[in-house]
Design a protein around this motif. Sequence first.
Motif, short mmCIF file in Angstrom:
data_model
loop_
_atom_site.label_atom_id
_atom_site.label_comp_id
_atom_site.label_asym_id
_atom_site.label_seq_id
_atom_site.Cartn_x
_atom_site.Cartn_y
_atom_site.Cartn_z
N PHE A 82 0.81 -1.22 0.00
CA PHE A 82 0.00 0.00 0.00
C PHE A 82 0.84 1.26 0.00
O PHE A 82 0.40 2.30 -0.50
CB PHE A 82 -0.94 0.00 1.21
N THR A 83 2.03 1.20 0.54
CA THR A 83 2.87 2.40 0.52
C THR A 83 3.28 2.77 -0.90
O THR A 83 3.60 3.93 -1.16
CB THR A 83 4.14 2.17 1.38
N ARG A 84 3.24 1.78 -1.82
CA ARG A 84 3.56 2.07 -3.22
C ARG A 84 2.33 2.45 -4.02
O ARG A 84 2.40 3.29 -4.92
CB ARG A 84 4.23 0.85 -3.88
N LEU A 85 1.20 1.83 -3.71
CA LEU A 85 -0.02 2.12 -4.47
C LEU A 85 -0.66 3.45 -4.06
O LEU A 85 -1.40 4.04 -4.84
CB LEU A 85 -1.05 1.00 -4.26
N MET A 86 -0.35 3.91 -2.84
CA MET A 86 -0.93 5.16 -2.34
C MET A 86 0.19 6.08 -1.89
O MET A 86 0.43 6.25 -0.69
CB MET A 86 -1.89 4.88 -1.18
N ARG A 196 -3.10 7.03 -12.83
CA ARG A 196 -1.73 6.94 -13.35
C ARG A 196 -0.75 6.40 -12.32
O ARG A 196 0.36 6.94 -12.10
CB ARG A 196 -1.28 8.32 -13.86
N ILE A 197 -1.18 5.33 -11.65
CA ILE A 197 -0.32 4.64 -10.69
C ILE A 197 0.54 3.62 -11.45
O ILE A 197 0.02 2.84 -12.24
CB ILE A 197 -1.16 3.90 -9.62
N SER A 198 1.82 3.63 -11.22
CA SER A 198 2.71 2.69 -11.89
C SER A 198 2.66 1.34 -11.18
O SER A 198 2.98 1.23 -9.98
CB SER A 198 4.15 3.22 -11.90
N LEU A 199 2.25 0.32 -11.92
CA LEU A 199 2.24 -1.04 -11.38
C LEU A 199 3.55 -1.77 -11.66
O LEU A 199 3.67 -2.96 -11.38
CB LEU A 199 1.06 -1.83 -11.97
N LEU A 200 4.52 -1.03 -12.23
CA LEU A 200 5.80 -1.63 -12.56
C LEU A 200 6.84 -1.43 -11.46
O LEU A 200 8.01 -1.78 -11.64
CB LEU A 200 6.33 -1.03 -13.87
N ASN A 201 6.42 -0.86 -10.33
CA ASN A 201 7.30 -0.73 -9.18
C ASN A 201 7.75 -2.11 -8.71
O ASN A 201 6.98 -3.07 -8.74
CB ASN A 201 6.56 0.00 -8.06
N ARG A 202 9.00 -2.23 -8.27
CA ARG A 202 9.55 -3.54 -7.92
C ARG A 202 8.73 -4.24 -6.84
O ARG A 202 8.43 -5.43 -6.95
CB ARG A 202 11.00 -3.38 -7.45
N VAL A 203 8.37 -3.51 -5.79
CA VAL A 203 7.61 -4.12 -4.70
C VAL A 203 6.22 -4.54 -5.17
O VAL A 203 5.74 -5.64 -4.87
CB VAL A 203 7.50 -3.15 -3.51
#
Length: 409
Positions: A82-86, A196-203
């Motif tokens: 969640f820290t990456r999605l938000m 426009r959330i990037s789902l390509l983040n490593r986590v």
Amino acid sequence: MLNRIWISFFLIAFVSALYQWLFAGNPLVFEEIVNAVFAMAKLTVEIAIGLIGVLSFWLGMMKIAEQGGIVAKLAHWISPLFTRLMPEVPKGHPALGSMTMNLSANFLGLDNAATPLGLRAMQDLQQLNPKKETASNAQILFMVLNTSSVTLFPVSVFVYRAQQGAVNPTDVFVPILLATFASTMTGLMAVAFVQRISLLNRVVLVYLSSAMALIAALAVYFAGLTTQALSQQSSLLGNLLILSTLVCFMLIGVRRGINVYDSFICGARQGFEVSVKLIPYLLAMLCAIGVFRASGALDLIVNGIRTMVDGLGFDSRFVDALPTAFMKPLSGSGARAMMVETMNNFGADSFAGRLSAIIQGSTETTFYVLAVYFGSVGIRYSRHAVSCALVADLGGILAAMSVCYWFFG
């Protein structure tokens, strides 16, 4: 919304009955409608009695899991995602903890715990919201994930199938898991596209790829089985996983030093209360749907869709389960009643009966969740929340149809 739907069932049924009497030459239609009311009232009591024992047992086991720290542990595992999605939610903010606790409770089927945790999460997110009457990006994503969240054990669906005479009530376990995963992924991708959330983040990729790998492994395994073997293996896997999980709950509870028996009794007491509270809602919707079908109105709508599907050259067996799909985003009790009525009319092990159960277990009640969660913090403008949630619902429903054809022909 629910009030309008309920009244509409009766008004449309009355108009349809007048048509059946005056133009279709069926003077017995009013007798059939009244008989449907009594039949559905009787069915409600039979279902409620069956629910009391199973729900009490399941909520008792879930209380052991809750006090044993299993829900908290799941929340700890999910928090980095969640820290990456938000990104607008600061690291370490209380909202991250309450959101992960809520979704973990949903995953385990802890509805009683999930709702207050979800309301707490929405309040925590509201503290970060600069426009208090407009939903923030984080609130929208959280709401959509709630309406499409994966539930590992859709126990209530199993209970209703058993109540309606299904030979293997849990043979829809894997189809529901596949369909609800598709709903969640569709909802996540819809929100990610809009925000426009990037789902390509490593986590993010680690979490999503792990989940997809598990689902893909299931799909590959089941792809090599015959239709009969699919049903049998789904039932075997579902029962094995449920029993193994319950044993793990007890062992972890003992290891944590909690009184497992007392925890079970506390949760079971809540299960009895939940079962009793369901009776009025189930009675209201089952009687309304019974009247709607007895008047010929439901058959008219379904047959119209079937005629169109047949005209296009497609298999139309899925049409009989569409009432559950139409009702699901609007009303949980209404969709539940539609599922029961479909199984009662066609049989729990019919294609329509199984499909309605899979649809019921694949998504949440979108407008109810939106009204409760956004209403609790005074949000009036939901922005793209409804559209993304409905896209998730559509993804879950289409996936439910696909896996039902796959598993049950």
